[in-house]
Design a protein around this motif. Structure first.
Motif, PDB file in Angstrom:
ATOM      1  N   PHE A 110       0.882  -1.272   0.135  1.00 37.05           N
ATOM      2  CA  PHE A 110       0.140  -0.009  -0.064  1.00 37.05           C
ATOM      3  C   PHE A 110       1.035   1.283   0.024  1.00 37.05           C
ATOM      4  CE2 PHE A 110      -2.727  -2.961   2.554  1.00 37.05           C
ATOM      5  CZ  PHE A 110      -3.755  -3.250   1.408  1.00 37.05           C
ATOM      6  N   ASP A 111       0.629   2.193  -0.961  1.00 33.45           N
ATOM      7  CA  ASP A 111       1.127   3.429  -1.040  1.00 33.45           C
ATOM      8  C   ASP A 111       0.500   4.427  -0.068  1.00 33.45           C
ATOM      9  OD1 ASP A 111       3.351   2.356  -2.619  1.00 33.45           O
ATOM     10  OD2 ASP A 111       1.857   2.791  -4.386  1.00 33.45           O
ATOM     11  N   GLY A 112       1.240   4.991   1.104  1.00 37.74           N
ATOM     12  CA  GLY A 112       0.591   5.875   1.798  1.00 37.74           C
ATOM     13  C   GLY A 112       1.098   5.828   3.324  1.00 37.74           C
ATOM     14  N   THR A 113       0.450   6.487   4.130  1.00 33.95           N
ATOM     15  CA  THR A 113       1.139   6.499   5.663  1.00 33.95           C
ATOM     16  C   THR A 113      -0.037   5.522   6.222  1.00 33.95           C
ATOM     17  OG1 THR A 113      -0.371   8.404   6.018  1.00 33.95           O
ATOM     18  CG2 THR A 113       2.014   8.625   5.265  1.00 33.95           C
ATOM     19  N   ALA A 114       0.436   5.136   7.819  1.00 37.87           N
ATOM     20  CA  ALA A 114      -0.613   4.375   8.499  1.00 37.87           C
ATOM     21  C   ALA A 114      -0.683   4.944   9.959  1.00 37.87           C
ATOM     22  CB  ALA A 114      -0.173   3.026   8.297  1.00 37.87           C
ATOM     23  N   ARG A 115      -1.700   4.599  10.512  1.00 32.73           N
ATOM     24  CA  ARG A 115      -1.664   4.925  12.004  1.00 32.73           C
ATOM     25  C   ARG A 115      -2.732   3.781  12.773  1.00 32.73           C
ATOM     26  NH1 ARG A 115      -5.393   9.088  10.276  1.00 32.73           N
ATOM     27  NH2 ARG A 115      -7.682   8.618  10.913  1.00 32.73           N
ATOM     28  N   LEU A 116      -2.167   3.505  13.697  1.00 37.01           N
ATOM     29  CA  LEU A 116      -2.975   2.658  14.685  1.00 37.01           C
ATOM     30  C   LEU A 116      -4.303   3.440  15.359  1.00 37.01           C
ATOM     31  CD1 LEU A 116       0.259   1.304  16.730  1.00 37.01           C
ATOM     32  CD2 LEU A 116      -1.041   0.120  14.531  1.00 37.01           C
ATOM     33  N   CYS A 117      -5.136   2.696  15.080  1.00 39.98           N
ATOM     34  CA  CYS A 117      -6.483   3.052  15.750  1.00 39.98           C
ATOM     35  C   CYS A 117      -7.121   2.206  16.789  1.00 39.98           C
ATOM     36  CB  CYS A 117      -7.457   3.134  14.418  1.00 39.98           C
ATOM     37  SG  CYS A 117      -7.608   2.043  13.350  1.00 39.98           S
ATOM     38  N   GLY A 118      -6.523   0.911  17.145  1.00 35.59           N
ATOM     39  CA  GLY A 118      -6.995  -0.153  17.975  1.00 35.59           C
ATOM     40  C   GLY A 118      -5.912  -1.256  17.775  1.00 35.59           C
ATOM     41  N   LYS A 119      -6.119  -2.250  18.889  1.00 41.87           N
ATOM     42  CA  LYS A 119      -5.464  -3.300  18.730  1.00 41.87           C
ATOM     43  C   LYS A 119      -5.611  -4.362  17.282  1.00 41.87           C
ATOM     44  CE  LYS A 119      -4.384  -4.426  23.500  1.00 41.87           C
ATOM     45  NZ  LYS A 119      -4.614  -5.622  24.551  1.00 41.87           N
ATOM     46  N   ILE A 125      -3.605   5.874   4.874  1.00 33.32           N
ATOM     47  CA  ILE A 125      -4.135   6.945   4.225  1.00 33.32           C
ATOM     48  C   ILE A 125      -3.236   7.285   2.832  1.00 33.32           C
ATOM     49  CG2 ILE A 125      -4.521   9.555   4.285  1.00 33.32           C
ATOM     50  CD1 ILE A 125      -3.729   7.689   7.544  1.00 33.32           C
ATOM     51  N   ASP A 126      -3.889   7.262   1.734  1.00 31.28           N
ATOM     52  CA  ASP A 126      -3.103   7.676   0.441  1.00 31.28           C
ATOM     53  C   ASP A 126      -2.751   8.710   0.236  1.00 31.28           C
ATOM     54  OD1 ASP A 126      -5.305   8.465  -0.569  1.00 31.28           O
ATOM     55  OD2 ASP A 126      -6.082   6.716  -1.645  1.00 31.28           O
ATOM     56  N   ALA A 127      -2.189   9.065  -0.854  1.00 28.39           N
ATOM     57  CA  ALA A 127      -1.658  10.243  -1.446  1.00 28.39           C
ATOM     58  C   ALA A 127      -2.835  11.136  -1.524  1.00 28.39           C
ATOM     59  CB  ALA A 127      -0.829  10.445  -2.593  1.00 28.39           C
ATOM     60  N   LYS A 128      -3.955  10.903  -1.686  1.00 26.23           N
ATOM     61  CA  LYS A 128      -5.043  11.782  -2.088  1.00 26.23           C
ATOM     62  C   LYS A 128      -5.828  12.013  -0.480  1.00 26.23           C
ATOM     63  CE  LYS A 128      -6.132   9.932  -6.723  1.00 26.23           C
ATOM     64  NZ  LYS A 128      -7.135   9.189  -7.634  1.00 26.23           N
ATOM     65  N   GLY A 129      -5.467  11.585   0.573  1.00 24.86           N
ATOM     66  CA  GLY A 129      -6.104  11.656   1.592  1.00 24.86           C
ATOM     67  C   GLY A 129      -7.112  10.954   1.892  1.00 24.86           C
ATOM     68  N   ASP A 130      -7.405   9.680   0.877  1.00 27.36           N
ATOM     69  CA  ASP A 130      -8.446   8.938   1.175  1.00 27.36           C
ATOM     70  C   ASP A 130      -7.932   7.738   2.237  1.00 27.36           C
ATOM     71  OD1 ASP A 130      -9.926   9.815  -0.822  1.00 27.36           O
ATOM     72  OD2 ASP A 130      -9.389   8.696  -2.406  1.00 27.36           O
ATOM     73  N   GLU A 131      -9.053   7.357   3.119  1.00 25.53           N
ATOM     74  CA  GLU A 131      -8.727   6.414   4.030  1.00 25.53           C
ATOM     75  C   GLU A 131      -9.264   4.934   4.124  1.00 25.53           C
ATOM     76  OE1 GLU A 131      -9.501   8.178   7.882  1.00 25.53           O
ATOM     77  OE2 GLU A 131      -8.089   9.842   7.581  1.00 25.53           O
ATOM     78  N   ARG A 132      -8.472   3.885   4.397  1.00 27.55           N
ATOM     79  CA  ARG A 132      -9.107   2.845   4.455  1.00 27.55           C
ATOM     80  C   ARG A 132      -8.790   1.860   5.542  1.00 27.55           C
ATOM     81  NH1 ARG A 132     -10.047  -1.496  -0.671  1.00 27.55           N
ATOM     82  NH2 ARG A 132     -10.924  -3.261   0.814  1.00 27.55           N
ATOM     83  N   ASP A 133      -9.374   1.211   6.341  1.00 30.67           N
ATOM     84  CA  ASP A 133      -9.140   0.333   7.382  1.00 30.67           C
ATOM     85  C   ASP A 133      -8.762  -1.172   7.098  1.00 30.67           C
ATOM     86  OD1 ASP A 133      -9.731   2.631   8.971  1.00 30.67           O
ATOM     87  OD2 ASP A 133     -11.785   2.271   9.300  1.00 30.67           O
ATOM     88  N   TYR A 134      -7.736  -1.376   7.921  1.00 32.25           N
ATOM     89  CA  TYR A 134      -7.249  -2.773   7.878  1.00 32.25           C
ATOM     90  C   TYR A 134      -7.370  -3.461   9.157  1.00 32.25           C
ATOM     91  CZ  TYR A 134      -6.392  -1.346   3.041  1.00 32.25           C
ATOM     92  OH  TYR A 134      -6.520  -0.931   1.737  1.00 32.25           O
ATOM     93  N   ARG A 135      -7.432  -4.673   9.114  1.00 34.66           N
ATOM     94  CA  ARG A 135      -7.304  -5.661  10.490  1.00 34.66           C
ATOM     95  C   ARG A 135      -6.103  -6.468   9.970  1.00 34.66           C
ATOM     96  NH1 ARG A 135     -11.452  -8.922  11.378  1.00 34.66           N
ATOM     97  NH2 ARG A 135     -12.085  -8.743   9.366  1.00 34.66           N
ATOM     98  N   ALA A 136      -5.100  -6.802  11.123  1.00 37.61           N
ATOM     99  CA  ALA A 136      -4.219  -7.981  11.110  1.00 37.61           C
ATOM    100  C   ALA A 136      -3.632  -8.398  12.492  1.00 37.61           C
ATOM    101  CB  ALA A 136      -2.756  -7.037  10.785  1.00 37.61           C
TER     102      ALA A 136
END
Length: 465
Positions: A110-119, A125-136
């Motif tokens: 994924f091209d973008g930045t990432a931040r933790l929002c929970g365990k 967040i991609d270059a356009k500012g669009d956000e998508r959530d993932y779990r791992a």
């Protein structure tokens, strides 16, 4: 595209991309988030491009001293931008290789930045500012570090550089002040001196290369000063006045004050971890001196969250980051027999002229530990291969426990020592003692014979000194 992964890695430097590749090899569904360049600082702005530039500096040195071998070179021209372009092309080639390997092992990038929002929850967040959530199930932080600024000396990209600007100068500076004499500062001092700049090196500590053995540091300092590099230790920059021609800098130590006018300043006073904006506070991630605190398996205090590489603390070296990436993934995957990292035996290499390589304890640290020690030392002046190559400066120094024969430290300064230090690393990993190393046969003529002679000297059995 999947929203759920076994492993999600944040940061695509030498720690992050190796962790992702290893996870893919082990059959784990893996994703990697990188905001700018695969390969991170090392491949793009650190280890690799500096070595390409240093290769050019070595060529410049060889041309300047060609007459010693009977060659008449004549007038030589130099195109700095061609050398910079060469270094950038090497980086691009390796970055492309990383992209291929990630794809080969099934890693989603994924091209973008990432931040933790929970365990186990990450927002990308991609270059356009669009956000998508993932779990791992497992999240690995590998966000690295950046150059550390000093109070009152802020990089501006023009007169005050970080290593980013020093790697792609618009022109060769007539004069350069380097603040900080760790590996980065010393390498750039050597590089720019060989290319023709007037270089001044300033260090707050009592010796340059502060973490190295004192004898090694003293040898490098003497070599630099013979080359015309001005070295000031126990000295700090107390005042900065920028000018049209560069800047006027006041250097101060305990006994004197010096005003120096230079075109450019390079800040090489260490790094600070990239922990901002990651959402660490959401999970209560524990820090230590600003770095993310981890155990010997790279686990943080939050279950399922790991940190590797520079963001997890020193030594801030690419090979340490890669090794941690492998340890981390193999541990979380349940691979048997994983060897934990012993940070005190991570080899350190400085690619200046002369080169420096070391692992383990310095002599001062070994003595401070109170263990009985024995020390062996052999100068390259007594090594035939070094003399034949016209590079006989430096020595090999080994430190052993006098009772058990354990290798406590190895320190090398001289020709191609960065290519030889792994010999001591292997010996340490296999728990070889001085007694077992004495009987190893080293090929002749090689630079590595100096390693054997140092071991012999530690045992009181030197053959060539």
């Amino acid at each position: 595209m999947h929203d759920k992964y076994d492993v999600l890695v944040i940061g695509g430097g030498p720690g992050g991309y190796v962790a992702a590749i290893r996870a893919g090899q082990l059959g784990l569904r893996t994703a990697l988030v990188e905001k700018q360049h695969l390969g991170g600082i090392c491949l793009n702005w650190g280890c690799i491009p500096t070595k390409a530039l240093l290769h050019g500096a070595e060529v410049a040195h060889s041309i300047a001293h060609a007459d010693q071998l009977g060659f008449s070179v004549g007038e030589v021209s130099f195109d700095l931008q061609k050398l910079v372009q060469f270094s950038r092309s090497v980086s691009q080639q390796l970055t492309g290789g990383v992209e291929y390997l990630l794809k080969k092992h099934g890693v989603t990038v994924f091209d973008g930045t990432a931040r933790l929002c929970g365990k186990g929850q990450v927002t990308v967040i991609d270059a356009k500012g669009d956000e998508r959530d993932y779990r791992a199930d497992h999240v690995i932080l590998a966000t690295g570090a950046r150059p550390r600024a000093l109070p009152g000396i802020a990089p501006d990209g023009e007169r005050i550089w970080t290593y980013f600007e020093a790697l792609q100068p618009k022109k060769l500076p007539k004069s350069l002040l380097i603040i900080g004499s760790g590996a980065i500062g010393v390498e750039f001092a050597s590089l720019y001196n060989d290319l023709g700049s007037e270089v001044t090196l300033v260090e707050l500590a009592a010796q340059i290369l502060p973490i190295e053995d004192a004898e090694v540091s003293a040898t490098v300092r003497k070599s630099f000063e013979r080359r015309g590099i001005r070295v000031h230790t126990q000295t700090q920059v107390t005042q900065v006045q920028l000018t049209d021609a560069g800047g006027r800098y006041t250097l101060k130590n305990a006994s004197a004050e010096l005003v120096l006018e230079v075109e450019h300043v390079l800040l090489a006073a260490g790094v600070q971890p990239n922990v901002e904006g990651l959402g660490l506070e959401v999970l209560g991630v524990e820090l230590e001196r600003g770095f993310i605190k981890t155990d010997d398996a790279c686990r943080t205090n939050v279950f399922g969250l790991y940190a590797i590489g520079d963001v997890a603390g020193p030594p801030c070296l690419a090979h340490k980051a890669s090794h941690e990436g492998t340890i981390c993934v193999e541990t979380l995957a349940g691979v048997e027999g994983v060897h934990k990292l012993d940070r005190s035996y991570v080899p350190g290499c400085t690619y200046a002229r002369p080169q420096v390589a070391s692992l383990g304890l310095t002599e001062a640290a070994a003595r401070a530990g109170g263990r009985p020690i024995k020390i062996g030392k052999f100068a390259y002046q007594g090594n035939g291969k070094a003399l034949a190559g016209g590079e006989a400066e430096g020595f090999v120094k080994t430190i052993f426990d006098a009772e058990t024969g354990e290798l406590l430290g190895a320190h090398m300064v001289g020709p191609q020592v960065t290519e030889q230090i792994q010999g001591f690393g292997i010996a340490r990993h296999l728990e070889a003692t001085d007694e077992s190393l004495l009987s190893v046969i080293f090929a002749h003529p090689t630079l590595s014979e100096a390693m054997h002679e140092s071991i012999l000297a530690a045992a009181g059995r030197p053959l060539h000194q």
